[in-house]
Scaffold this active site. Structure first.
Site, PDB file in Angstrom:
ATOM      1  CG  ASN A  11      -2.024   1.231   1.319  1.00 42.71           C
ATOM      2  OD1 ASN A  11      -1.498   2.237   0.770  1.00 42.71           O
ATOM      3  ND2 ASN A  11      -2.103   1.170   2.455  1.00 42.71           N
ATOM      4  CE  LYS A  13      -0.171   3.297   4.986  1.00 47.21           C
ATOM      5  NZ  LYS A  13       0.015   3.656   6.629  1.00 47.21           N
TER       6      LYS A  13
HETATM    7  P1  13P Z   1       3.022   0.457   7.141  1.00 50.49           P
HETATM    8  O1  13P Z   1       3.486  -0.888   6.772  1.00 50.49           O
HETATM    9  O2  13P Z   1       4.440   1.669   7.274  1.00 50.49           O
HETATM   10  O3  13P Z   1       3.100   0.670   9.005  1.00 50.49           O
HETATM   11  O4  13P Z   1       1.376   0.169   7.176  1.00 50.49           O
HETATM   12  C1  13P Z   1       1.131   0.063   7.116  1.00 50.49           C
HETATM   13  C2  13P Z   1      -0.244  -0.501   6.852  1.00 50.49           C
HETATM   14  O5  13P Z   1      -0.990   0.836   7.393  1.00 50.49           O
HETATM   15  C3  13P Z   1      -0.511  -0.915   5.068  1.00 50.49           C
HETATM   16  O6  13P Z   1      -2.157  -0.273   4.841  1.00 50.49           O
END
Ligand code: 13P
Length: 257
Positions: A11, A13
């Site tokens: 992901n 983001k």
């Molecule tokens: P991290 O791996 O950066 O902790 O994020 C996890 C997450 O929210 C994946 O959707």
């Protein structure tokens, strides 16, 4: 013995513009050359504006990488400024879409009703929803992690037939472990992932419980993925930060075997 194929999802983001997305997928494609998707499925969830680029790179190289979006509109089409429909995602070759990520719940006011509508919109468009659930720190401290997470699960899957529920992927992401470097212990992950599977059995059927993939997410790295994946009810990982580096994400995929 389960027949569930492990699924490792990155992901991204709100990171990487389309040129950076192109570079990352090309690099990941090189690292995963010859990778067998039937042993471990790999997917990335880029920002909407990168999806066309990812599609072109994946198609051109016939890369063993599926992709999808981080969100979907609950509506089919029309006057919903800023929204992206399921049909638009399908037209871009998307397989997956994250629904109800804790960041959407926290910063965009997405409640159970919206999450449930988005799960249904994804299924209607032929996409696989990755329903994200998981407790915040105060619920964990109070020992309510299972109860809290199962309520989100039931809310998200409300009104689905067993056939529909069988198509969903569930991601258990404890909020306190997201982006904090504080990974849940394998036992913490198993406790809730096991409870999720049990609930899929009681709400739908044993077949649904057996077929749905339950992922863990929250500070997954190449150094901790194997011990989490070793747990019987963890079928994969939803990886944030560590999916932005091709070599690290490829190592995480390797750790899923
Ligand atoms: P991290 O791996 O950066 O902790 O994020 C996890 C997450 O929210 C994946 O959707």
């Amino acid at each position: 013995m389960t027949t569930r194929t492990p699924l490792m999802v990155g992901n991204w983001k709100m990171n990487l513009d389309w040129t950076q997305a192109q570079a990352l997928v090309e690099e990941l494609g090189d690292l995963l050359k010859g990778h067998d998707s039937s042993s471990v499925e790999v997917a990335v969830l880029p920002p909407f504006v990168d999806l066309r680029t990812v599609q072109v790179v994946v198609d051109a190289g016939k890369l063993p990488i599926a992709y999808g979006a981080q969100d979907i509109s609950q509506h089919e089409s029309g006057a919903y400024t800023g929204e992206i429909s399921g049909a638009m995602l399908t037209a871009l070759g998307c397989t997956f879409v994250a629904v109800g990520h804790s960041e959407r719940r926290q910063y965009h006011g997405e409640d159970e009703t919206i999450t449930n509508a988005k799960v249904k919109a994804a299924l209607a468009a032929g996409l696989t929803p990755i329903l994200c659930v998981g407790e915040p720190l105060e619920e964990r401290k109070a020992g309510n992690q299972v109860e809290y997470t199962l309520a989100q699960l039931k809310g998200g899957l409300q009104g689905l037939s067993p056939e529909e529920a069988a198509k969903v992927v569930v991601a258990y992401e404890p909020v306190w472990a997201i982006g904090t470097g504080e990974v849940a212990t394998p036992e913490d992950a198993q406790e809730v992932c096991g409870a999720i599977r049990e609930t899929l059995g009681s709400e739908f059927s044993a077949e649904v419980a057996d077929s749905v993939r339950v992922l863990y997410g929250g500070s997954v790295k190449s150094s901790n993925v194997a011990e989490i994946m070793a747990k019987p009810d963890v079928d994969g990982a939803l990886v944030g930060g560590a999916s932005l580096k091709a070599d690290e994400f490829a190592k995480i995929v390797e750790g899923a075997r």
